[in-house]
Write a protein that holds these residues in place. Structure first.
Motif, PDB file in Angstrom:
ATOM      1  N   THR A 135      28.007  21.024  -9.926  1.00 40.22           N
ATOM      2  CA  THR A 135      26.958  21.088  -9.343  1.00 40.22           C
ATOM      3  C   THR A 135      26.874  21.887  -8.080  1.00 40.22           C
ATOM      4  O   THR A 135      26.307  22.554  -7.801  1.00 40.22           O
ATOM      5  N   ASP A 140      26.604  28.666 -13.206  1.00 36.20           N
ATOM      6  CA  ASP A 140      25.546  28.015 -14.097  1.00 36.20           C
ATOM      7  C   ASP A 140      26.097  26.902 -14.927  1.00 36.20           C
ATOM      8  O   ASP A 140      27.138  26.828 -15.304  1.00 36.20           O
ATOM      9  N   THR A 142      25.194  23.321 -17.285  1.00 35.14           N
ATOM     10  CA  THR A 142      24.434  22.226 -18.142  1.00 35.14           C
ATOM     11  C   THR A 142      25.283  21.141 -18.269  1.00 35.14           C
ATOM     12  O   THR A 142      26.271  21.215 -18.809  1.00 35.14           O
ATOM     13  N   GLY A 194      23.009  23.854 -25.973  1.00 31.52           N
ATOM     14  CA  GLY A 194      23.113  23.962 -24.472  1.00 31.52           C
ATOM     15  C   GLY A 194      24.164  25.077 -23.919  1.00 31.52           C
ATOM     16  O   GLY A 194      23.863  25.657 -23.002  1.00 31.52           O
ATOM     17  N   HIS A 199      19.382  26.275 -20.406  1.00 29.09           N
ATOM     18  CA  HIS A 199      19.178  25.068 -19.646  1.00 29.09           C
ATOM     19  C   HIS A 199      19.932  24.855 -18.400  1.00 29.09           C
ATOM     20  O   HIS A 199      20.486  23.757 -18.148  1.00 29.09           O
ATOM     21  N   ASP A 200      20.087  26.095 -17.727  1.00 32.78           N
ATOM     22  CA  ASP A 200      20.773  26.070 -16.616  1.00 32.78           C
ATOM     23  C   ASP A 200      20.291  25.248 -15.532  1.00 32.78           C
ATOM     24  O   ASP A 200      18.916  25.037 -15.246  1.00 32.78           O
ATOM     25  N   GLY A 201      21.379  24.353 -14.706  1.00 33.97           N
ATOM     26  CA  GLY A 201      20.810  23.361 -13.830  1.00 33.97           C
ATOM     27  C   GLY A 201      20.459  22.132 -14.187  1.00 33.97           C
ATOM     28  O   GLY A 201      20.121  21.275 -13.514  1.00 33.97           O
ATOM     29  N   GLU A 202      20.230  22.005 -15.534  1.00 31.89           N
ATOM     30  CA  GLU A 202      19.776  20.815 -16.291  1.00 31.89           C
ATOM     31  C   GLU A 202      20.954  19.553 -16.229  1.00 31.89           C
ATOM     32  O   GLU A 202      21.829  20.006 -17.022  1.00 31.89           O
ATOM     33  N   THR A 203      20.617  18.489 -16.274  1.00 32.97           N
ATOM     34  CA  THR A 203      21.299  17.414 -16.729  1.00 32.97           C
ATOM     35  C   THR A 203      20.448  16.255 -17.723  1.00 32.97           C
ATOM     36  O   THR A 203      19.285  16.015 -17.557  1.00 32.97           O
ATOM     37  N   TYR A 204      21.092  16.610 -19.031  1.00 32.27           N
ATOM     38  CA  TYR A 204      20.382  15.645 -20.092  1.00 32.27           C
ATOM     39  C   TYR A 204      20.940  14.096 -20.308  1.00 32.27           C
ATOM     40  O   TYR A 204      22.306  14.312 -20.803  1.00 32.27           O
ATOM     41  N   ASP A 272      16.566  12.702 -23.813  1.00 31.03           N
ATOM     42  CA  ASP A 272      16.234  13.988 -23.599  1.00 31.03           C
ATOM     43  C   ASP A 272      16.376  14.849 -24.774  1.00 31.03           C
ATOM     44  O   ASP A 272      16.547  16.395 -24.680  1.00 31.03           O
ATOM     45  N   ALA A 275      14.296  18.161 -25.636  1.00 31.67           N
ATOM     46  CA  ALA A 275      14.596  19.492 -25.106  1.00 31.67           C
ATOM     47  C   ALA A 275      15.298  20.461 -26.043  1.00 31.67           C
ATOM     48  O   ALA A 275      15.545  21.704 -25.955  1.00 31.67           O
TER      49      ALA A 275
END
Length: 296
Positions: A135, A140, A142, A194, A199-204, A272, A275
């Motif tokens: 991060t 970018d 995911t 993914g 789905h950039d910047g996401e944590t699933y 999640d 998504a």
């Protein structure tokens, strides 16, 4: 897209790489020993160890996305001089550095439920610290945090056999630790999505369709072999003493970190999967995978 899968010949990679190829991508599988990989002919193979930067750096040239699957199992003590910190944190740092050096735009990072830089086990701490590396990078990203993954080639079901015996067995705390296992055949398409989708910047957090205790998983595993098992409770204090004493013994696969893991539930706070256009009713249960229809 040109996609590099680090850890591409491992359990998850062996399902994800063909999935990506089927979707029309050009895939390179990076592994310490890729020679025995059974992939479509179009898959490029690259040899390298993520803990040794110079061995992997060249594989990142010309790639659009890197998927970092390299991991040690939390179910067993690391062996061969490896550690969760060295592989998960150090390896991720090398992957990120190589990606940035070669202009790779995106990383898909395989993490774990409850990953936390200050978590109660080395595994969770290293996974959490690795997430921070991702991060904080210029890529970018995911991040996937799955519960335990089962399927052909996986360790989860066999882990219960190592930990127990058929007919009568003892489990720490009676096996009350809870899991939300997901089938690799369901997870791989989500990972591929993914890679492909925004789905950039996401944590699933990703879990399966049901929550099972370790005792229930054990009973299912033996029932699939036509055997029954009665689970007796082993006091956690005894388990702590025994597994802590096993830390320095190389041939014992469990230690104090595994004891601490067994005190934790491995379930999602919010599944999640939606998504990726998936509902829990679409997912395969462990009982279905094992050919056992009903829950224990």
């Amino acid at each position: 897209m040109n996609i590099l899968v680090a850890g591409g010949t491992g359990f998850v990679g062996s399902y994800l790489v063909p999935e990506l190829v089927e979707r029309g991508h050009d895939v390179t599988a990076l592994a310490r020993d890729p020679s025995e990989a059974d992939f479509p002919e179009s898959v490029e193979l690259a040899r390298g160890d993520v803990t040794a930067y110079d061995s992997i750096e060249g594989a990142f040239e010309g790639q659009d996305v890197v998927v970092n699957l390299v991991a040690l199992s939390p179910l067993f003590k690391p062996s061969g001089g490896k550690s969760h910190t060295k592989v998960h944190l150090g390896g991720t740092q090398n992957v990120v550095n190589a990606a940035e050096e070669h202009g790779v735009g995106k990383i898909v990072q395989m993490s774990a439920l409850d990953a936390n830089p200050t978590g109660p086990t080395e595994y969770l701490r290293a996974k959490g610290q690795a997430e921070q590396v991702v991060t904080d990078s210029g890529l970018d990203y995911t991040i996937f945090r799955p519960s335990v993954i089962f399927g052909e080639g996986g360790e989860f079901v066999s882990f219960t056999k190592v930990l127990t015996t058929p007919y009568v067995t003892a489990l720490p705390g009676g096996g009350r630790s809870r899991f939300q296992p997901i089938w690799i055949g369901d997870l791989a398409p989500m990972l591929a999505a993914g890679v492909e989708e925004d789905h950039d910047g996401e944590t699933y957090e990703i879990g399966g369709p049901e929550v099972l205790t370790l005792a229930e998983v054990t009973k299912l595993a033996y029932r699939a072999e036509g055997k029954s098992v009665t689970v007796l409770p082993l006091p956690m204090a005894f388990a702590r003493l025994g597994l802590t004493a096993a830390d320095p013994i190389p041939f014992v696969p469990f230690g104090s970190d595994q004891y601490r893991s067994l005190k934790l539930d491995n379930t999602v706070s919010n599944n999640d999967i939606g998504a990726f256009g998936v509902e829990e009713s679409d997912l395969t249960t462990l009982a279905e995978y094992l050919g056992v229809e009903d829950r224990p």
